[in-house]
Design a protein around this motif. Structure first.
Motif, short mmCIF file in Angstrom:
data_model
loop_
_atom_site.label_atom_id
_atom_site.label_comp_id
_atom_site.label_asym_id
_atom_site.label_seq_id
_atom_site.Cartn_x
_atom_site.Cartn_y
_atom_site.Cartn_z
N UNK A 59 53.15 50.66 10.22
CA UNK A 59 52.39 50.10 8.96
C UNK A 59 50.77 50.36 9.14
N UNK A 60 50.12 50.61 8.12
CA UNK A 60 48.66 50.56 8.39
C UNK A 60 48.00 49.49 8.78
N UNK A 61 48.62 48.40 8.27
CA UNK A 61 48.16 47.05 8.71
C UNK A 61 48.32 46.57 10.17
N UNK A 62 49.54 47.19 10.67
CA UNK A 62 49.72 46.88 12.11
C UNK A 62 48.69 47.38 12.90
N UNK A 63 48.31 48.63 12.46
CA UNK A 63 47.05 49.43 13.50
C UNK A 63 45.82 48.82 13.11
N UNK A 64 45.45 48.09 11.87
CA UNK A 64 44.43 47.38 11.82
C UNK A 64 44.08 46.30 12.48
N UNK A 65 45.39 45.52 12.54
CA UNK A 65 45.23 44.32 13.28
C UNK A 65 45.18 44.57 14.83
N UNK A 86 44.24 58.70 7.87
CA UNK A 86 44.15 57.75 7.05
C UNK A 86 43.14 56.66 7.40
N UNK A 87 43.06 56.21 8.65
CA UNK A 87 42.47 54.85 9.17
C UNK A 87 41.06 55.34 9.90
N UNK A 93 41.08 56.37 16.19
CA UNK A 93 40.31 57.68 16.69
C UNK A 93 41.38 58.76 16.61
N UNK A 94 41.03 59.99 16.23
CA UNK A 94 41.96 60.95 15.98
C UNK A 94 41.50 62.26 16.91
N UNK A 95 42.55 63.00 17.15
CA UNK A 95 42.33 64.21 18.23
C UNK A 95 43.28 65.56 17.73
N UNK A 96 42.54 66.54 17.77
CA UNK A 96 43.22 67.64 17.66
C UNK A 96 43.35 68.37 16.10
N UNK A 97 43.96 69.58 16.23
CA UNK A 97 44.04 70.34 14.79
C UNK A 97 44.56 69.77 13.78
N UNK A 103 42.48 65.19 7.91
CA UNK A 103 41.31 64.23 7.45
C UNK A 103 40.52 64.86 6.40
N UNK A 104 40.52 66.40 6.65
CA UNK A 104 39.69 66.97 5.62
C UNK A 104 40.25 67.55 4.41
#
Length: 447
Positions: A59-65, A86-87, A93-97, A103-104
């Motif tokens: 879940x997004x909220x798990x990552x945000x925590x 999304x976050x 942080x994101x990496x790669x193609x 993201x775009x």
């Protein structure tokens, strides 16, 4: 500092360990995994692969925590790229193609990274081809002059029409034979055999190299503030997935809370005190104030009692004030305890020695339950369970209450009904039957 990467079919575990020495490689992430890890400052969580169909996704909220707590969370390739896209405004942080495509807004469907793969015992062997690999392969084939841009667009749409579990070079060739009149698919597939593309693996390597170089920073001043993470829903998730490992077995916090609610002798009195204090303010006279407040707001009848089944047969003759207090405590107390988090327990029962003793009891109870018969040879993971009548009889003896008062007694301990109560205590029933109720450390009171 602890490094963790959630990895499945995208990259072999030994390659990940070589790129980021000391990293702990875990299976594809699912809902609850980050709550069990509880990462904090200095920890780095790298998400590559994740589950999403057979189990709830992370879940997004798990990552945000985790970000709020100061951990680095970064992703690439698959589920990691999706969540990072999304976050990333909040510091993931994101990496790669693949991350960049999401993201775009170039890619919006999560089926682009979805794929079927085998179990961990088989090395998470890929059983289908992710659409994002097809997309990048067609881009490179177009740049090499193998197909035109128009032909590549048609071939990509054709690949998208194949369900993700069945996407493969053979399936795409069959689909092209049925749908196309030119040889564009043959030209591309012939070229692709000599120019294999695995953009998800490329991105995973980039993510691990960035981590090895120390190039992944935690959320900071340049990121959007993280607000309103700690909701009631998150509390339920934390209670369900939080816990500790004890003697090689994970003991969830929900089981510890359930055992305390069901078995500690002081729970009914302590919960009554706390609930009335929250309803009407602490101190002397809380019971009378709570009754008057409830009556003033129309929650109780003129006789002090409201209908609704909160009173057992033997309680109908109680003085109205006492009956009203029991109704209030059961009605509000069962709502509060629904998630079985620590908030359901009085503070006196949250001492380290009581919690540790209860966790040991839960561990022993689960070990005893594991030895119960498993009669179905096709389901060796499924044991026999105790019938409702056996559970009711056992707790009737433990609580010294007749069968018709069990529902009321369970409500006094925070269980909404007998169905919820039985489900919570069934794993303890075998040990309680042969060993009796556990002994708890003394409750410390006073200043």
């Amino acid at each position: 500092m602890a490094d963790v990467v959630f990895l499945g079919p995208t990259l072999p575990a030994d390659e990940a360990a070589a790129l980021l020495p000391g990293v702990r490689v875990l299976p594809p992430v699912r809902h609850g995994d980050l709550l069990r890890l509880a990462p904090g400052p200095g920890d780095r969580v790298l998400i590559v692969d994740g589950l999403f169909l057979q189990t709830p996704p992370v879940r997004h909220r798990e990552i945000l925590l985790a970000l709020e707590r100061g951990a680095v969370v970064a992703g690439s390739s698959s589920m990691g790229a999706l969540r990072a896209a999304e976050l990333h405004p909040y510091g993931m942080r994101g990496a790669g193609r693949v991350f960049g495509l999401y993201r775009d807004g170039v890619v919006t469907g999560d089926d682009e990274v979805a794929m079927a793969y085998g179990p961990a015992e088989d090395g998470h062997r890929a059983l289908s081809e992710p659409l994002v690999n097809v997309r990048v392969s067609l881009e490179r084939a177009t740049a090499a002059g193998v197909v035109t841009a128009a032909e590549a667009a048609v071939l990509l749409a054709l690949a998208r029409s194949v369900p993700f579990r069945g996407r493969s070079a053979r399936a795409l060739a069959r689909a092209a034979d049925r749908a196309l009149t030119d040889d564009s698919a043959r030209r591309w597939l012939d070229w692709a055999r000599g120019h294999p593309v695995d953009v998800k693996a490329e991105d995973a390597r980039e993510l691990l190299r960035l981590a090895a170089a120390g190039a992944l920073a935690p959320a900071g001043a340049g990121d959007r503030p993280i607000r309103n993470v700690r909701t009631y829903l998150l509390e339920r998730w934390q209670a369900r997935h939080g816990g500790q490992e004890l003697a090689g077995r994970w003991v969830p916090d929900t089981a510890v809370v359930a055992a305390l609610l069901a078995l500690h002798p002081d729970v009914p009195a302590l919960r009554r005190r706390d609930l009335l204090g929250r309803l009407a303010g602490p101190g002397a006279g809380a019971e009378a104030r709570a009754v008057e407040l409830a009556r003033a707001r129309g929650l109780l009848g003129s006789d002090g009692v409201t209908p609704g089944g909160w009173l057992g047969p033997g309680e109908r003759a109680l003085p109205p004030e006492e009956a009203a207090v029991r109704v209030l405590c059961r009605a509000f107390g069962t709502l509060e305890a629904a998630c079985r988090s620590e908030r359901a327990l009085p503070a006196e029962l949250l001492t380290a020695d009581i919690v540790a003793a209860t966790r040991r009891f839960v561990r022993r109870a689960e070990a005893v339950a594991d030895r119960l018969p498993r009669p179905d040879p096709h389901r060796p993971d499924r044991r026999l369970y105790f019938r409702a009548e056996a559970i009711d009889a056992l707790f009737g003896r433990l609580w010294d209450r007749p069968a018709e008062e069990l529902a009321s007694a369970a409500a006094d301990r925070g269980f909404a009904d007998l169905v919820a109560f039985r489900a919570a205590v069934e794993p303890f029933t075998a040990l309680l039957t042969v060993g009796g109720a556990p002994e708890f450390p003394s409750v410390r009171t006073g200043g």
